[in-house]
Design a protein around this motif. Structure first.
Motif, PDB file in Angstrom:
ATOM      1  N   ARG A 193      -2.060 -22.582 -37.862  1.00  0.00           N
ATOM      2  CA  ARG A 193      -1.230 -22.880 -39.033  1.00  0.00           C
ATOM      3  C   ARG A 193      -1.440 -21.839 -40.129  1.00  0.00           C
ATOM      4  NH1 ARG A 193      -3.546 -27.719 -42.256  1.00  0.00           N
ATOM      5  NH2 ARG A 193      -5.009 -26.014 -42.710  1.00  0.00           N
ATOM      6  N   GLY A 213      -2.521 -18.799 -39.760  1.00  0.00           N
ATOM      7  CA  GLY A 213      -2.316 -17.415 -39.330  1.00  0.00           C
ATOM      8  C   GLY A 213      -3.565 -16.675 -38.934  1.00  0.00           C
ATOM      9  N   LYS A 218      -4.047 -16.143 -33.358  1.00  0.00           N
ATOM     10  CA  LYS A 218      -2.753 -15.550 -33.001  1.00  0.00           C
ATOM     11  C   LYS A 218      -2.402 -15.673 -31.528  1.00  0.00           C
ATOM     12  CE  LYS A 218      -2.979 -12.210 -36.817  1.00  0.00           C
ATOM     13  NZ  LYS A 218      -4.238 -12.689 -37.409  1.00  0.00           N
ATOM     14  N   ARG A 270       4.110 -22.153 -33.173  1.00  0.00           N
ATOM     15  CA  ARG A 270       5.226 -21.207 -33.264  1.00  0.00           C
ATOM     16  C   ARG A 270       4.891 -19.996 -34.131  1.00  0.00           C
ATOM     17  NH1 ARG A 270       8.544 -26.313 -33.188  1.00  0.00           N
ATOM     18  NH2 ARG A 270       9.636 -26.262 -31.160  1.00  0.00           N
ATOM     19  N   ARG A 271       3.797 -20.043 -34.875  1.00  0.00           N
ATOM     20  CA  ARG A 271       3.365 -18.889 -35.664  1.00  0.00           C
ATOM     21  C   ARG A 271       2.575 -17.879 -34.832  1.00  0.00           C
ATOM     22  NH1 ARG A 271       0.697 -19.259 -41.321  1.00  0.00           N
ATOM     23  NH2 ARG A 271       1.480 -17.112 -41.190  1.00  0.00           N
ATOM     24  N   THR A 272       2.142 -18.260 -33.638  1.00  0.00           N
ATOM     25  CA  THR A 272       1.293 -17.367 -32.840  1.00  0.00           C
ATOM     26  C   THR A 272       2.115 -16.243 -32.220  1.00  0.00           C
ATOM     27  OG1 THR A 272       1.535 -18.708 -30.837  1.00  0.00           O
ATOM     28  CG2 THR A 272      -0.296 -19.252 -32.301  1.00  0.00           C
ATOM     29  N   ARG A 276       5.651 -16.257 -30.277  1.00  0.00           N
ATOM     30  CA  ARG A 276       6.754 -15.291 -30.193  1.00  0.00           C
ATOM     31  C   ARG A 276       7.014 -14.886 -28.746  1.00  0.00           C
ATOM     32  NH1 ARG A 276       4.523 -12.555 -35.034  1.00  0.00           N
ATOM     33  NH2 ARG A 276       3.854 -10.816 -33.711  1.00  0.00           N
TER      34      ARG A 276
END
Length: 756
Positions: free
Chosen positions: A453, A455, A458, A482-484, A503
């Motif tokens: 969450r 960041g 990763k 979804r941030r990874t 991603r």
């Protein structure tokens, strides 16, 4: 003949409700087992496969971790174990053509049931950055993508290596070895979400974070207390052990907010009389309010201490520490407050006390109903206090029995899957492999989600499991993932986690327990550790689901070679070719596994040492078993609210949904139901059959909503409600966790009800 998977998600708008059942197993269980197995495997494959489940020359059930006795039945499996095997040994296949037809958005809109019903994944697939669907990828390219991302990180601690409890000892050992040679202790696992509280409490009090009893101990017990556990659904083979104990004269106390068919009466399908009449199991049912267990056990401890001659003074003097502190704290236990916390009556508690005092050999079994609360660790310590007071550790027929869920979750921890490893383990690992393991603590599951969450993490690499479906605070967790930059899942079948990606994403298909594993040196076997510390071999017998599958040890070995390169002196190729080479190394690193290969070859396996059980030796900080005296806690619920526990239906195992029925609770054709006591429902204006939104309340003020649940009037404890996960995981705040263990508090969620 096996059937095809469903093309569309079944409608769950109108679940049907009938009165709950009062007995488990019997003829309905046999019929349901055969129907599910036939749908997934066909008749011939069903016979070939189920007759090998939990046999000495067969494979370990991929379901729960309940142990087997030395003498095995021909059908050594339960209904839910057969479902787990059928799901894995299914003839249904998920090929690259499936992914071409179903873009990621389509998968994300499907239920977990539909995803799991599609079958076994046959080839590795890759979701490129910006892509809308997975596409076939070679193994070489897949490992190159992972290596590219891992070597580009600013620190190894930006990667997370998650493990499911299905992973074998050999694969788990290699996985943690790779992670530590790579440079991180970020090894979260499913135990963080279930029995971490048990491990924390037991390590402090008796010196080892595992149960102290064997199957034979259960058969010899005078009294068995089953607290916060539903064995009829979650560990059905445990019912056979309880039945055998009852036949030998044991008495059983069940402590649970819901009455459960499995602890009422067991209709043993192994014999005709058992199927027809069954055995009544519970002698005393204590229908406790959610979270009231610590208060109950504290008062019982007070009453034991106050009863002349009830404590084992010799054991306390020779083997324990801290008795005076417990005695002082127990003296303050109050009847009125305990009755408020528990919802029980004074005669019920007095009857439980009488049964405890009449028992020389007592076992307490528990599961998530005790471990997933803010005060879970303190509650389990209080359970240990009760056993220590009566000398019920290190005595045949007595002890602690945390009943593990997944089939090798305990073994994975033994192999070093832990974000806070003991220095002695790391020292042994470094000496054996000539590496320097990191010493800083890594992330558990909750902290892993927080790191994604924020960041700071990763890459997520998951060895099995369904990370998204198993974790709390669904919206927060999915946004974090979804941030990874990359998510990787080693899987046999589809689940929700494959539809929530970084991603870039990879799905790496692997062999299952039922699959034959042949490597360069020949046919292999793996090992597992059951809930009572027995280690034994598991040998699959079916042809793999496709020619492109790799075993978990092979995946880890190839991953390590791709990421670490020639700088690594670890013989990864040798480990992939012959798992005996892995076991040789384990034998020199992990205590209790000396001469591992020879002992694993024994049909019955071998038992790991357990100092409190074997010697009444307690490897704690004091050198003795520790009494504890934490302040008593229990949830306070505001007016107009109820306390919700998340639980499984009878048609699921962990996050795997086999069907849409909960046969024992009388619910069919849907999962979005909330069970509420009729009197509470009347006060809240919730008519049976009406629909409501569940909204959880937490100190952060964030609204977490689970919409569209059918109200079911059900005999829960007053002030309490129950609903299935993973549908209600969205209600569990990420920061609502147990003290010390950091386990999500999924069994005590304050909710209000709003019109749907």
């Amino acid at each position: 003949m096996a059937t095809k998977p469903p093309t569309g998600d079944p409608v769950q708008d109108a679940p049907q409700v009938t009165p709950p059942k009062h007995a488990a197993a019997g003829l309905p269980a046999i019929g349901h087992t055969l129907r599910i197995a036939q749908q997934q495997m066909g008749l011939a494959r069903t016979a070939r496969t189920l007759l090998k489940v939990n046999q000495k020359d067969g494979f370990d059930c991929p379901g729960c971790a309940w142990p087997e006795g030395d003498k095995r039945h021909t059908a050594e499996f339960c209904e839910n174990g057969a479902k787990a095997v059928a799901e894995e040994a299914t003839l249904r296949r998920v090929t690259p053509a499936f992914f071409a037809e179903h873009p990621l958005a389509d998968l994300a809109g499907r239920s977990g049931y539909w995803l799991g019903q599609q079958g076994r994944i046959t080839e590795p697939v890759y979701l490129p950055e910006g892509g809308d669907r997975y596409e076939a990828v070679s193994w070489e390219r897949a490992f190159a993508i992972i290596a590219e991302e891992l070597t580009a990180l600013g620190s190894p601690d930006e990667a997370l290596f998650y493990t499911s409890g299905r992973t074998s000892n050999e694969a788990a050992f290699l996985f943690q070895l790779f992670a530590r040679e790579y440079g991180t202790n970020n090894l979260p696992d499913c135990s963080n979400m279930c029995h971490e509280s048990s491990g924390s409490a037991l390590t402090e009090t008796i010196g080892i974070g595992k149960g102290s009893v064997s199957l034979e101990d259960l058969h010899q017990a005078d009294l068995i207390i089953v607290a916060g556990q539903n064995p009829g659904t979650n560990h059905p083979r445990m019912l056979s052990a309880l039945e055998k104990a009852k036949q030998a004269g044991a008495r059983i106390i069940s402590v649970n907010p819901l009455p459960e068919a499995g602890t009422e009466r067991f209709k043993n399908p192994q014999n005709p009389l058992g199927m027809l009449k069954g055995t009544a199991l519970t002698d005393l049912f204590l229908q406790i309010r959610i979270g009231g267990d610590q208060a109950l056990f504290r008062l019982l401890n007070k009453l034991v201490i106050e009863t002349d001659g009830a404590t084992d003074e010799t054991f306390i003097r020779e083997h324990t520490h801290g008795y005076e502190d417990l005695a002082a704290a127990a003296k303050e236990a109050d009847w009125d407050e305990t009755l408020t916390a528990t919802g029980l009556t004074r005669p019920e508690i007095e009857r439980a006390l009488a049964m405890i005092l009449a028992s020389r050999r007592t076992i307490v079994c528990w599961a998530m109903g005790l471990t997933q609360h803010k005060h879970a660790v303190a509650t389990i310590r209080e359970v240990v206090n009760l056993l220590l007071l009566r000398g019920n550790i290190g005595r045949p027929g007595a002890g602690v029995c945390p009943v593990r869920g997944h089939s090798n979750v305990q073994g994975d921890r033994t192999m070093g899957i832990f974000e806070r490893p003991a220095p002695a383990f790391l020292d042994a690992l470094d000496k054996e492999f000539g590496i320097t393991s990191p010493r800083g603590h890594g992330y558990d599951v909750v902290r892993s989600i927080q790191a994604m969450r924020d960041g700071t993490a990763k890459v997520l690499f998951a060895m099995g499991g369904n990370f998204v479906g198993a974790t709390p605070d669904t919206e927060v967790t999915e946004a974090a993932i979804r941030r990874t930059r990359l998510t990787v899942h080693v899987s046999t079948k589809l689940n929700r986690s494959h539809a929530v990606t970084g991603r870039r994403a990879l799905i790496l298909p692997t062999l299952g327990r039922t699959d034959k594993d042949v490597q360069a040196s020949g046919k292999q076997f793996v090992t597992v550790e059951d809930s009572m510390g027995m280690v034994h071999a598991s040998r699959g017998n079916l042809p793999p689901a496709g020619p492109h599958l790799l075993s978990e040890p092979a995946i880890v070995a190839r991953l390590a070679r791709a990421v670490l390169g020639p700088a690594s002196a670890t013989p990864w190729e040798e480990f992939e070719a012959d798992y005996a080479a892995v076991r040789d190394r384990i034998s020199r690193v992990v205590p209790g596994f000396e001469d591992f290969n020879a002992r694993a070859a024994r049909p019955e396996g071998f038992r790991l040492p357990h100092a409190p059980r074997d010697e009444r030796r307690f490897p704690t900080r004091t050198g003795k078993a520790n009494f504890t005296a934490a302040p008593v806690e229990y949830p306070r619920v505001p007016p107009g609210r109820l306390l919700l526990q998340t639980l499984r239906s009878h048609d699921q195992y962990n996050t795997t949904i086999y069907g849409l029925d909960d046969r024992y609770r009388g619910i069919t054709g849907g999962r979005r139901v909330v069970m509420v006591h009729p009197a509470d429902a009347a006060e809240l204006g919730l008519a049976d059959g009406s629909y409501t939104d569940l909204v959880s309340e937490w100190k952060d003020g964030v609204e977490r909503r689970a919409p569209g649940f059918r109200v079911v009037h059900y005999p829960t404890a007053r002030g309490c409600a129950a609903a299935y996960y993973p549908e209600t995981n969205v209600l569990v705040p990420l920061d609502s966790t147990a003290d010390t263990s950091n386990t999500p508090a999924s069994k005590s969620v304050v909710v209000r009800f709003e019109p749907a």
